[in-house]
Design a protein around this motif. Sequence first.
Motif, PDB file in Angstrom:
ATOM      1  N   SER A 127       0.868  -1.173   0.000  1.00 42.14           N
ATOM      2  CA  SER A 127       0.000   0.000   0.000  1.00 42.14           C
ATOM      3  C   SER A 127       0.906   1.225   0.000  1.00 42.14           C
ATOM      4  O   SER A 127       1.894   1.278   0.732  1.00 42.14           O
ATOM      5  CB  SER A 127      -0.902   0.014   1.233  1.00 42.14           C
ATOM      6  OG  SER A 127      -1.813  -1.057   1.197  1.00 42.14           O
TER       7      SER A 127
ATOM      8  N   LYS B 268      -3.058   0.406  -4.139  1.00 46.50           N
ATOM      9  CA  LYS B 268      -2.616  -0.962  -3.854  1.00 46.50           C
ATOM     10  C   LYS B 268      -1.730  -1.396  -5.022  1.00 46.50           C
ATOM     11  O   LYS B 268      -2.103  -1.261  -6.187  1.00 46.50           O
ATOM     12  CB  LYS B 268      -3.802  -1.899  -3.716  1.00 46.50           C
ATOM     13  CG  LYS B 268      -3.426  -3.346  -3.481  1.00 46.50           C
ATOM     14  CD  LYS B 268      -2.969  -3.604  -2.054  1.00 46.50           C
ATOM     15  CE  LYS B 268      -4.145  -3.806  -1.140  1.00 46.50           C
ATOM     16  NZ  LYS B 268      -3.757  -4.186   0.235  1.00 46.50           N
TER      17      LYS B 268
ATOM     18  N   PRO C 265     -10.852  -7.160  -7.357  1.00 48.22           N
ATOM     19  CA  PRO C 265     -10.423  -6.762  -6.005  1.00 48.22           C
ATOM     20  C   PRO C 265      -9.805  -7.928  -5.235  1.00 48.22           C
ATOM     21  O   PRO C 265     -10.278  -9.059  -5.300  1.00 48.22           O
ATOM     22  CB  PRO C 265     -11.729  -6.298  -5.343  1.00 48.22           C
ATOM     23  CG  PRO C 265     -12.598  -5.881  -6.475  1.00 48.22           C
ATOM     24  CD  PRO C 265     -12.272  -6.832  -7.599  1.00 48.22           C
TER      25      PRO C 265
ATOM     26  N   GLU D 276     -10.717  -5.583   3.879  1.00 45.98           N
ATOM     27  CA  GLU D 276     -10.506  -4.715   2.723  1.00 45.98           C
ATOM     28  C   GLU D 276     -10.482  -5.533   1.433  1.00 45.98           C
ATOM     29  O   GLU D 276      -9.767  -6.524   1.322  1.00 45.98           O
ATOM     30  CB  GLU D 276      -9.180  -3.976   2.875  1.00 45.98           C
ATOM     31  CG  GLU D 276      -8.840  -3.073   1.688  1.00 45.98           C
ATOM     32  CD  GLU D 276      -7.456  -2.473   1.796  1.00 45.98           C
ATOM     33  OE1 GLU D 276      -7.349  -1.257   2.009  1.00 45.98           O
ATOM     34  OE2 GLU D 276      -6.476  -3.233   1.681  1.00 45.98           O
ATOM     35  N   TYR D 277     -11.295  -5.124   0.490  1.00 44.82           N
ATOM     36  CA  TYR D 277     -11.243  -5.677  -0.861  1.00 44.82           C
ATOM     37  C   TYR D 277     -10.896  -4.513  -1.787  1.00 44.82           C
ATOM     38  O   TYR D 277     -11.710  -3.621  -2.001  1.00 44.82           O
ATOM     39  CB  TYR D 277     -12.583  -6.288  -1.270  1.00 44.82           C
ATOM     40  CG  TYR D 277     -12.894  -7.595  -0.579  1.00 44.82           C
ATOM     41  CD1 TYR D 277     -12.657  -8.805  -1.220  1.00 44.82           C
ATOM     42  CD2 TYR D 277     -13.406  -7.615   0.713  1.00 44.82           C
ATOM     43  CE1 TYR D 277     -12.952 -10.014  -0.591  1.00 44.82           C
ATOM     44  CE2 TYR D 277     -13.688  -8.824   1.353  1.00 44.82           C
ATOM     45  CZ  TYR D 277     -13.459 -10.012   0.694  1.00 44.82           C
ATOM     46  OH  TYR D 277     -13.731 -11.203   1.319  1.00 44.82           O
ATOM     47  N   LYS D 278      -9.691  -4.523  -2.295  1.00 40.97           N
ATOM     48  CA  LYS D 278      -9.242  -3.349  -3.032  1.00 40.97           C
ATOM     49  C   LYS D 278      -8.690  -3.741  -4.398  1.00 40.97           C
ATOM     50  O   LYS D 278      -7.970  -4.741  -4.530  1.00 40.97           O
ATOM     51  CB  LYS D 278      -8.164  -2.608  -2.235  1.00 40.97           C
ATOM     52  CG  LYS D 278      -7.902  -1.195  -2.721  1.00 40.97           C
ATOM     53  CD  LYS D 278      -7.268  -0.347  -1.650  1.00 40.97           C
ATOM     54  CE  LYS D 278      -7.168   1.106  -2.100  1.00 40.97           C
ATOM     55  NZ  LYS D 278      -6.589   1.959  -1.058  1.00 40.97           N
ATOM     56  N   ASN D 279      -9.027  -2.937  -5.405  1.00 39.94           N
ATOM     57  CA  ASN D 279      -8.489  -3.159  -6.743  1.00 39.94           C
ATOM     58  C   ASN D 279      -6.993  -2.861  -6.767  1.00 39.94           C
ATOM     59  O   ASN D 279      -6.511  -1.976  -6.051  1.00 39.94           O
ATOM     60  CB  ASN D 279      -9.188  -2.262  -7.765  1.00 39.94           C
ATOM     61  CG  ASN D 279     -10.598  -2.714  -8.068  1.00 39.94           C
ATOM     62  OD1 ASN D 279     -10.859  -3.901  -8.219  1.00 39.94           O
ATOM     63  ND2 ASN D 279     -11.523  -1.770  -8.153  1.00 39.94           N
TER      64      ASN D 279
END
Length: 206
Positions: A45, A61, A136, A164-167
């Motif tokens: 991050s 990310k 994600p 957290e689900y992040k692209n």
Amino acid sequence: TQSRSSAASDVYKRQDFINNLPSNNSSTMKVHDNGYSYVALETASAYASSLGDRNNIAEVKILFDLGSQQSYICEELYRSLHLEAIISKNLSTLVFGNDTPIPKNLTEVQLEIINRHDQSVSIVFKALVISKISSPLQGMNKSLIEHNSSLKNLLFADKFDQNEYKNISILVGADQYYNFHTGNNRKGTILGWTISGPVKSAENKD
């Protein structure tokens, strides 16, 4: 244009950050165990901005991927940071499961990637713009680190938030991977420690 003295100062800051990371044997922490509950991709991050303009900054990310020859950023980040195109490149990309390369014309841009722990540490990054890098990714459970003695007291590049689900906004390919894993002292990346591979479950403590 960045002066030589300024560029040398940036290199020193990046190397100094790595040198001051808690000591260990490799830049990528790998923990293998038959009872693993999570397979970690090498992620980080960080913050990103256009060159010379930190008034518009984005949290990103990052995925490190030596299986990719090129580095990429997603179109959403390209537009949100209002990045300027450098050149256009014609590439033939081979998508997983396909035998035939797909020709594409992609825009190359430059941006600044900034260490979230110490914003004086940053790197200029070139990448090609694509519509999307991945679906994600779910963050890793922090308890997997807290219950693993070999991972304690390390300054990690990623946040490890299970909720957290992040692209993935940035993919660092083989062309620039070693700009982040720099110098002879290979204790970490310029963004902090990274983890990859199977991680043992909290139930199987050291």
